[in-house]
Each structure stands twice: as structure tokens, then as C-alpha cells.
Scaffold this active site. Structure first.
Site, PDB file in Angstrom:
ATOM      1  N   ARG A  89      56.435  49.790  42.039  1.00  0.00           N
ATOM      2  CA  ARG A  89      56.841  49.139  43.281  1.00  0.00           C
ATOM      3  C   ARG A  89      58.262  48.634  43.140  1.00  0.00           C
ATOM      4  NH1 ARG A  89      57.350  44.054  41.733  1.00  0.00           N
ATOM      5  NH2 ARG A  89      55.777  43.060  40.398  1.00  0.00           N
ATOM      6  N   ASP A  92      60.840  42.542  41.164  1.00  0.00           N
ATOM      7  CA  ASP A  92      60.887  42.169  39.754  1.00  0.00           C
ATOM      8  C   ASP A  92      59.492  41.791  39.263  1.00  0.00           C
ATOM      9  OD1 ASP A  92      61.899  40.922  37.194  1.00  0.00           O
ATOM     10  OD2 ASP A  92      63.811  41.349  38.182  1.00  0.00           O
ATOM     11  N   ILE A  93      59.403  40.799  38.415  1.00  0.00           N
ATOM     12  CA  ILE A  93      58.129  40.440  37.807  1.00  0.00           C
ATOM     13  C   ILE A  93      57.386  39.415  38.663  1.00  0.00           C
ATOM     14  CG2 ILE A  93      59.026  38.522  36.399  1.00  0.00           C
ATOM     15  CD1 ILE A  93      57.186  39.673  34.105  1.00  0.00           C
ATOM     16  N   THR A  94      56.073  39.537  38.688  1.00  0.00           N
ATOM     17  CA  THR A  94      55.247  38.547  39.371  1.00  0.00           C
ATOM     18  C   THR A  94      53.908  38.425  38.652  1.00  0.00           C
ATOM     19  OG1 THR A  94      54.559  37.745  41.551  1.00  0.00           O
ATOM     20  CG2 THR A  94      54.092  40.060  41.048  1.00  0.00           C
ATOM     21  N   TYR A  95      53.134  37.472  39.104  1.00  0.00           N
ATOM     22  CA  TYR A  95      51.819  37.190  38.515  1.00  0.00           C
ATOM     23  C   TYR A  95      50.732  37.366  39.566  1.00  0.00           C
ATOM     24  CZ  TYR A  95      47.792  34.248  37.378  1.00  0.00           C
ATOM     25  OH  TYR A  95      46.514  33.791  37.190  1.00  0.00           O
ATOM     26  N   HIS A  96      49.601  37.918  39.143  1.00  0.00           N
ATOM     27  CA  HIS A  96      48.402  37.976  39.980  1.00  0.00           C
ATOM     28  C   HIS A  96      47.259  37.326  39.217  1.00  0.00           C
ATOM     29  CE1 HIS A  96      50.557  40.634  42.566  1.00  0.00           C
ATOM     30  NE2 HIS A  96      50.499  41.665  41.761  1.00  0.00           N
ATOM     31  N   GLY A 174      52.113  45.807  47.937  1.00  0.00           N
ATOM     32  CA  GLY A 174      52.066  44.922  49.101  1.00  0.00           C
ATOM     33  C   GLY A 174      52.480  43.501  48.808  1.00  0.00           C
ATOM     34  N   ALA A 176      51.351  39.228  47.467  1.00  0.00           N
ATOM     35  CA  ALA A 176      50.520  38.329  46.671  1.00  0.00           C
ATOM     36  C   ALA A 176      50.664  36.934  47.262  1.00  0.00           C
ATOM     37  CB  ALA A 176      50.956  38.345  45.212  1.00  0.00           C
ATOM     38  N   CYS A 192      60.019  36.881  40.050  1.00  0.00           N
ATOM     39  CA  CYS A 192      60.925  37.691  40.872  1.00  0.00           C
ATOM     40  C   CYS A 192      62.377  37.538  40.429  1.00  0.00           C
ATOM     41  CB  CYS A 192      60.774  37.342  42.359  1.00  0.00           C
ATOM     42  SG  CYS A 192      59.094  37.555  42.967  1.00  0.00           S
TER      43      CYS A 192
END
Length: 232
Positions: A89, A92-96, A174, A176, A192
Site C-alpha cells: 500500500r 509509511d508505518i502504522t499499527y493495527h 484502506g 485504520a 506514518c
């Protein structure tokens, strides 16, 4: 003829890799229909999906991301019971994690509008409208995607991240949306790539945990209204 019929699916809690594989399968099938339509000069309708899910703890890094924005090594990830994936996608970086609504619209945007900028802004607007139903005033932060609170002052904090992929106007990945998520996990990354802004959740802002199913229903309704979807 545009097909605005959309199948809504709630996966519940699903492993990130399994969810990614399932997305890719749906995405590829939709692209295959579009390819055959071009080859055969046919007009088979392409499907549209809106998928909601929650993931076990996981960090994901987009194509334009920086791996050094993950502040954990392998041992740290194991201690936090978290996984890490480099994915296809944008962003940048993200957390789920649990308590976060992850939304995967897999849409043929030829059925709606062929404008990625508008697509992102419309998803953001659905989140903004949903938050307003809980008396949380949200908006956009100039130069960044996502949904923010107090974006016009030094208390700016992000409540929803966006990162999408599109090919031949078919979308995947998509948003979060932080509802009841454990915000401590964001301390292990530079979310991000933004190191001078806070991350928040509905629970933090309101002071109590939300009914996830209720929030999902409101969010689904707002997305459907903005995109003029017809639910299957």
C-alpha cells in the site's frame, strides 16, 4: 453501466497475513474481469466489497515507508506479541490491533468515480461523520492523509490512518480507525513517519470504551451514503 452494489463482510478478528491474502484474491479476480471486458469488448459487472476486521497486534510498512520508523527489534516484537509486514500500500508505518476498525474497501472505482484524491477524502469524510455522531469534532491536517482532531493547533492528534493501493481503478487496503485500541503500541513506531504529533482513539477522547458493533454500523452507513452504495 456502473455497478454500485456492494457486498459488506465483517471478518471479525483475522490474522493480518490471512486478511492480506484474501484481499489479494478478491482484487485479482476483479482485475481479471476488467481485463476480459477489455479483451472481449464485454460489459460483465465488476464486484465491490467493503470489509471490516480487527487484527492481532501487527505493524505494517507501506511502499514509501522507512523501516527505521519501527522502534522494535525481533526480540521486542516477540515481547509485544506483534508481527511486522512490509506491504504494497501507500504510506509509511502504522499499527493495527484489537479495538481498531480496519476497513478494506475493494471497489472498482469505475463504478463510482475515478479520482484517488477524492476517494481518500471520501473515506476520511465517512470517519469524520461517524465521529460527529459521538460529538467528536474531527477534520483533516493539511499535507497529510487521515483524520485528525485539533488539526488547527499544537494539540493535533490522529485518530484514523489511511493507506491504499489501486490498479486499473480497483482499490485495496484502506483505513485504520482507532476506537478502543491500546494506544501504547503506537509508542513503538513513528506513526506514518510523523514524530511530533500524537495518536488518539475514541475511547481516550470520550473517557469510556465504545460498542464496536455500534460504531461499525454507523461507519458502514456513512460510507454507503457518501459512495451511494447499494448493499447486497
Amino acid at each position: 453501466m456502473k455497478n454500485k452494489a456492494v457486498k459488506f463482510i465483517d471478518w471479525g478478528t483475522k490474522d493480518y497475513q490471512e486478511a492480506w491474502d484474501s484481499q489479494e484474491e478478491i482484487f485479482a479476480k476483479t482485475l481479471a474481469i476488467k481485463h476480459q471486458n477489455r479483451l472481449n469488448n464485454s460489459e460483465e459487472a465488476t464486484p465491490n466489497y467493503l470489509i471490516f476486521t480487527e487484527h492481532p497486534h501487527v505493524y505494517t510498512l507501506g511502499k514509501s515507508g522507512h523501516e527505521d520508523y519501527l522502534l522494535l527489534d525481533e526480540a521486542g516484537l516477540k515481547e509485544k506479541e506483534a508481527r511486522f509486514y512490509k506491504i504494497n500500500r501507500g504510506g509509511d508505518i502504522t499499527y493495527h490491533g484489537p479495538g481498531q476498525i480496519v476497513g478494506y474497501p475493494i471497489l472498482d472505482l469505475d463504478n463510482f468515480f475515478t479520482d484517488i484524491h477524492l476517494y481518500l477524502r471520501t473515506l476520511e469524510e465517512a470517519i469524520i461523520l461517524t465521529l460527529a455522531e459521538y460529538q467528536i469534532t474531527a477534520g483533516r491536517y493539511p499535507g497529510y492523509t487521515g483524520v485528525w482532531l485539533d488539526a488547527d493547533n499544537d494539540r493535533a492528534r490522529k485518530i484514523c490512518a489511511l493507506g491504499v493501493r489501486a490498479s486499473r481503478w480497483v482499490s485495496m487496503h484502506g483505513f485504520a480507525f482507532n476506537v478502543n485500541v491500546d494506544l501504547d503500541y503506537f509508542a513503538n513506531i513513528i506513526p506514518c513517519g510523523i514524530d511530533d504529533k500524537d495518536v488518539t482513539s475514541m475511547e481516550r477522547e470520550l473517557g469510556y470504551p465504545l460498542d464496536m458493533e455500534e460504531v461499525k454500523e454507523k461507519l458502514k452507513r456513512n460510507i454507503g451514503k457518501l459512495f451511494e452504495m447499494q448493499w447486497l
